[in-house]
Motif scaffolding. Structure first.
Motif, PDB file in Angstrom:
ATOM      1  N   ALA A 111       0.847  -1.199   0.000  1.00 21.57           N
ATOM      2  CA  ALA A 111       0.000   0.000   0.000  1.00 21.57           C
ATOM      3  C   ALA A 111       0.877   1.241   0.000  1.00 21.57           C
ATOM      4  O   ALA A 111       1.984   1.229   0.535  1.00 21.57           O
ATOM      5  N   GLY A 112       0.350   2.316  -0.579  1.00 26.17           N
ATOM      6  CA  GLY A 112       1.103   3.556  -0.649  1.00 26.17           C
ATOM      7  C   GLY A 112       0.957   4.456   0.563  1.00 26.17           C
ATOM      8  O   GLY A 112       1.580   5.515   0.619  1.00 26.17           O
ATOM      9  N   SER A 113       0.160   4.031   1.535  1.00 23.06           N
ATOM     10  CA  SER A 113      -0.022   4.804   2.763  1.00 23.06           C
ATOM     11  C   SER A 113      -0.766   3.932   3.763  1.00 23.06           C
ATOM     12  O   SER A 113      -1.299   2.868   3.416  1.00 23.06           O
ATOM     13  N   GLU A 114      -0.830   4.399   5.001  1.00 21.82           N
ATOM     14  CA  GLU A 114      -1.564   3.658   6.018  1.00 21.82           C
ATOM     15  C   GLU A 114      -3.054   3.647   5.713  1.00 21.82           C
ATOM     16  O   GLU A 114      -3.739   2.641   5.920  1.00 21.82           O
ATOM     17  N   VAL A 115      -3.574   4.759   5.201  1.00 23.94           N
ATOM     18  CA  VAL A 115      -4.999   4.805   4.889  1.00 23.94           C
ATOM     19  C   VAL A 115      -5.326   3.855   3.746  1.00 23.94           C
ATOM     20  O   VAL A 115      -6.375   3.190   3.749  1.00 23.94           O
ATOM     21  N   ALA A 116      -4.435   3.725   2.756  1.00 29.99           N
ATOM     22  CA  ALA A 116      -4.651   2.774   1.667  1.00 29.99           C
ATOM     23  C   ALA A 116      -4.592   1.342   2.181  1.00 29.99           C
ATOM     24  O   ALA A 116      -5.348   0.468   1.736  1.00 29.99           O
ATOM     25  N   SER A 117      -3.694   1.095   3.126  1.00 30.35           N
ATOM     26  CA  SER A 117      -3.605  -0.236   3.729  1.00 30.35           C
ATOM     27  C   SER A 117      -4.909  -0.608   4.426  1.00 30.35           C
ATOM     28  O   SER A 117      -5.377  -1.760   4.334  1.00 30.35           O
ATOM     29  N   ARG A 118      -5.509   0.355   5.113  1.00 32.03           N
ATOM     30  CA  ARG A 118      -6.787   0.082   5.779  1.00 32.03           C
ATOM     31  C   ARG A 118      -7.897  -0.188   4.767  1.00 32.03           C
ATOM     32  O   ARG A 118      -8.762  -1.054   5.000  1.00 32.03           O
ATOM     33  N   ARG A 119      -7.883   0.521   3.633  1.00 28.89           N
ATOM     34  CA  ARG A 119      -8.896   0.269   2.602  1.00 28.89           C
ATOM     35  C   ARG A 119      -8.718  -1.123   1.998  1.00 28.89           C
ATOM     36  O   ARG A 119      -9.701  -1.817   1.705  1.00 28.89           O
ATOM     37  N   ILE A 120      -7.479  -1.520   1.766  1.00 30.02           N
ATOM     38  CA  ILE A 120      -7.212  -2.856   1.226  1.00 30.02           C
ATOM     39  C   ILE A 120      -7.709  -3.926   2.194  1.00 30.02           C
ATOM     40  O   ILE A 120      -8.310  -4.933   1.793  1.00 30.02           O
ATOM     41  N   ARG A 121      -7.493  -3.706   3.487  1.00 35.14           N
ATOM     42  CA  ARG A 121      -7.961  -4.668   4.487  1.00 35.14           C
ATOM     43  C   ARG A 121      -9.485  -4.724   4.521  1.00 35.14           C
ATOM     44  O   ARG A 121     -10.079  -5.802   4.637  1.00 35.14           O
ATOM     45  N   LYS A 122     -10.135  -3.563   4.391  1.00 36.21           N
ATOM     46  CA  LYS A 122     -11.602  -3.519   4.445  1.00 36.21           C
ATOM     47  C   LYS A 122     -12.232  -4.181   3.222  1.00 36.21           C
ATOM     48  O   LYS A 122     -13.118  -5.028   3.342  1.00 36.21           O
ATOM     49  N   HIS A 123     -11.798  -3.775   2.017  1.00 32.36           N
ATOM     50  CA  HIS A 123     -12.467  -4.222   0.796  1.00 32.36           C
ATOM     51  C   HIS A 123     -11.947  -5.560   0.281  1.00 32.36           C
ATOM     52  O   HIS A 123     -12.705  -6.306  -0.344  1.00 32.36           O
ATOM     53  N   TYR A 124     -10.670  -5.855   0.524  1.00 35.82           N
ATOM     54  CA  TYR A 124     -10.071  -7.078  -0.015  1.00 35.82           C
ATOM     55  C   TYR A 124      -9.759  -8.128   1.051  1.00 35.82           C
ATOM     56  O   TYR A 124      -9.370  -9.250   0.706  1.00 35.82           O
ATOM     57  N   SER A 125      -9.865  -7.753   2.328  1.00 34.37           N
ATOM     58  CA  SER A 125      -9.530  -8.664   3.429  1.00 34.37           C
ATOM     59  C   SER A 125      -8.105  -9.196   3.313  1.00 34.37           C
ATOM     60  O   SER A 125      -7.825 -10.370   3.564  1.00 34.37           O
ATOM     61  N   ARG A 126      -7.189  -8.337   2.907  1.00 28.68           N
ATOM     62  CA  ARG A 126      -5.782  -8.699   2.764  1.00 28.68           C
ATOM     63  C   ARG A 126      -4.918  -7.675   3.496  1.00 28.68           C
ATOM     64  O   ARG A 126      -5.247  -6.476   3.570  1.00 28.68           O
ATOM     65  N   ASP A 127      -3.795  -8.135   4.043  1.00 22.49           N
ATOM     66  CA  ASP A 127      -2.824  -7.241   4.661  1.00 22.49           C
ATOM     67  C   ASP A 127      -1.883  -6.687   3.595  1.00 22.49           C
ATOM     68  O   ASP A 127      -1.676  -7.307   2.549  1.00 22.49           O
ATOM     69  N   ALA A 128      -1.307  -5.535   3.869  1.00 25.31           N
ATOM     70  CA  ALA A 128      -0.392  -4.902   2.912  1.00 25.31           C
ATOM     71  C   ALA A 128       0.746  -4.219   3.641  1.00 25.31           C
ATOM     72  O   ALA A 128       0.524  -3.522   4.643  1.00 25.31           O
ATOM     73  N   ASP A 129       1.965  -4.420   3.154  1.00 25.65           N
ATOM     74  CA  ASP A 129       3.095  -3.626   3.621  1.00 25.65           C
ATOM     75  C   ASP A 129       2.921  -2.197   3.111  1.00 25.65           C
ATOM     76  O   ASP A 129       2.348  -1.982   2.038  1.00 25.65           O
ATOM     77  N   VAL A 130       3.415  -1.218   3.857  1.00 23.25           N
ATOM     78  CA  VAL A 130       3.279   0.185   3.460  1.00 23.25           C
ATOM     79  C   VAL A 130       4.633   0.724   2.996  1.00 23.25           C
ATOM     80  O   VAL A 130       5.619   0.652   3.731  1.00 23.25           O
ATOM     81  N   ILE A 131       4.660   1.210   1.760  1.00 27.83           N
ATOM     82  CA  ILE A 131       5.823   1.924   1.231  1.00 27.83           C
ATOM     83  C   ILE A 131       5.302   3.219   0.612  1.00 27.83           C
ATOM     84  O   ILE A 131       4.525   3.190  -0.349  1.00 27.83           O
ATOM     85  N   TYR A 132       5.724   4.350   1.150  1.00 29.62           N
ATOM     86  CA  TYR A 132       5.242   5.624   0.620  1.00 29.62           C
ATOM     87  C   TYR A 132       5.794   5.874  -0.780  1.00 29.62           C
ATOM     88  O   TYR A 132       6.943   5.530  -1.081  1.00 29.62           O
TER      89      TYR A 132
END
Length: 370
Positions: free
Chosen positions: A162-183
């Motif tokens: 994910a490109g940010s923490e907020v994007a990581s939260r969206r990925i978790r909500k809509h895709y039910s997947r975890d994501a590493d964050v790299i800006y």
């Protein structure tokens, strides 16, 4: 390691396209697969890249009316053959994460966000189409289809970034997947203060589309003594010009050099949209200039309230005006502002993306091919 890069489509320069430029520097031999590529509206840097397009790129009027072919974008992305690659790195807000890869290819997706027009902004877009009954109906049907495809394509990704923490939260909500964050990367060596005080104008640098909410800034500055300069192009330009008054200037598309010059000279950058990260606030801060931003999304991760900018809580004319008033009562330190931007420098991105892609490739091989 043989790697390919996949990207949704390239019709004009924006934050995603700047990430592609940075990835090309890291992986110069990697071809870039994209549904549609319009070289006439892109930086000259892209002409040096190995860009491979889908059948959509050859359809009539595809470069001028690409929106007509969006229903075919997912199908076009699925036609690319990646069997020869060890890794596919997709850069996606729409269809690139839906590439089809074989069992020996590791798919890492740098997902800026799940498609916002299909998920969290769906009803906002419907409201915008309230007076266009047929288009509204077509959008509903088309979006329903794309949501089904979007969820189905999640299983094609082995690892998410994910490109940010907020994007990581969206990925978790809509895709039910975890994501590493790299800006996303900002080449701070290209964005520097000019050593002089600010001039008497505020600045917007953005694509002029509905989701960016440039309308609230134009309305806030209309019929005031404050000067506003707007750099960018897009479908909302005619409406924005109609709402503007003589103190507001539209410059359209401008080169990187002109944009950097305006960053360094402006009083502050206005950023009224809710972005997953938002490159322009960091670029402005690298030039030592503060940011007046909507308090949501990636801005909360890149702007420090009272130190490198100020926030407003509502995307409304009154909220923007109040934020500008608040801004004008604060003294800002250009050195401190630039230091904040250094957290997002290209060198940090390059190291993290290299390390992560390499680690995920080895993890994939060890997990599936012991």
């Amino acid at each position: 390691m043989k790697i390919a890069i996949a990207y949704d489509y390239m019709t004009q320069m924006g934050g995603g396209e700047r990430v592609i430029q940075a990835l090309h520097e890291i992986f110069p031999d990697a071809p870039i697969y994209t549904v549609l590529y319009c070289p006439e509206t892109m930086s000259d840097d892209f002409r040096k890249m190995d860009i491979r397009t889908s059948f959509v790129n050859r359809l009539p009027f595809a470069h001028k009316k690409f929106e007509l072919y969006i229903p075919f974008f997912a199908f076009g992305m699925e036609q690319f053959d990646f069997r020869e690659y060890d890794v596919v790195l997709s850069v996606s807000t729409m269809v690139a994460k839906g590439v089809v890869t074989g069992p020996r290819t590791c798919h890492v997706s740098l997902c800026f966000t799940p498609m916002r027009w299909a998920w969290d902004l769906y009803h906002d877009y419907l409201a915008e189409l309230k007076d266009a009954r047929f288009t509204r109906w077509a959008f509903r049907f088309f979006t329903h289809y794309y949501r089904i495809w979007d969820i189905a394509s999640v299983s094609r990704v082995n690892y998410f970034i994910a490109g940010s923490e907020v994007a990581s939260r969206r990925i978790r909500k809509h895709y039910s997947r975890d994501a590493d964050v790299i800006y996303p990367p900002i080449d701070t060596s290209q964005f520097t203060p000019n050593g002089e005080g600010p001039e008497d104008f505020y600045l917007v640098v953005s694509r002029l589309v509905y989701a960016k909410r440039i309308d609230v800034v134009v309305d806030a500055f209309a019929n005031t003594g404050r000067k506003l300069v707007v750099i960018g192009q897009g479908e909302r330009l005619p409406q924005l010009k109609k709402a503007a008054t003589s103190n507001i200037t539209f410059l359209g598309y401008q080169s990187d050099e002109v944009v950097r010059d305006h960053y360094a000279r402006c009083r502050a950058l206005l950023f009224p949209g809710e972005e997953d990260f938002g490159l322009t606030p960091v670029e402005a801060q690298a030039c030592g200039r503060p940011v007046i931003a909507y308090a949501a999304g990636g801005s909360l991760e890149t702007v420090v309230e009272g130190e490198t900018g100020v926030f407003f809580d509502d995307q409304s004319t009154e909220a923007v005006r109040e934020a500008v008033d608040k801004f004008e009562a604060i003294e800002f330190d250009p050195v401190h502002i630039r230091k904040n931007a250094a957290r997002f420098d290209t060198k940090i991105f390059e190291k993290r993306i290299r390390d992560l892609v390499d680690a995920k490739r080895h993890e994939y091989q060890e997990t599936f091919f012991r």
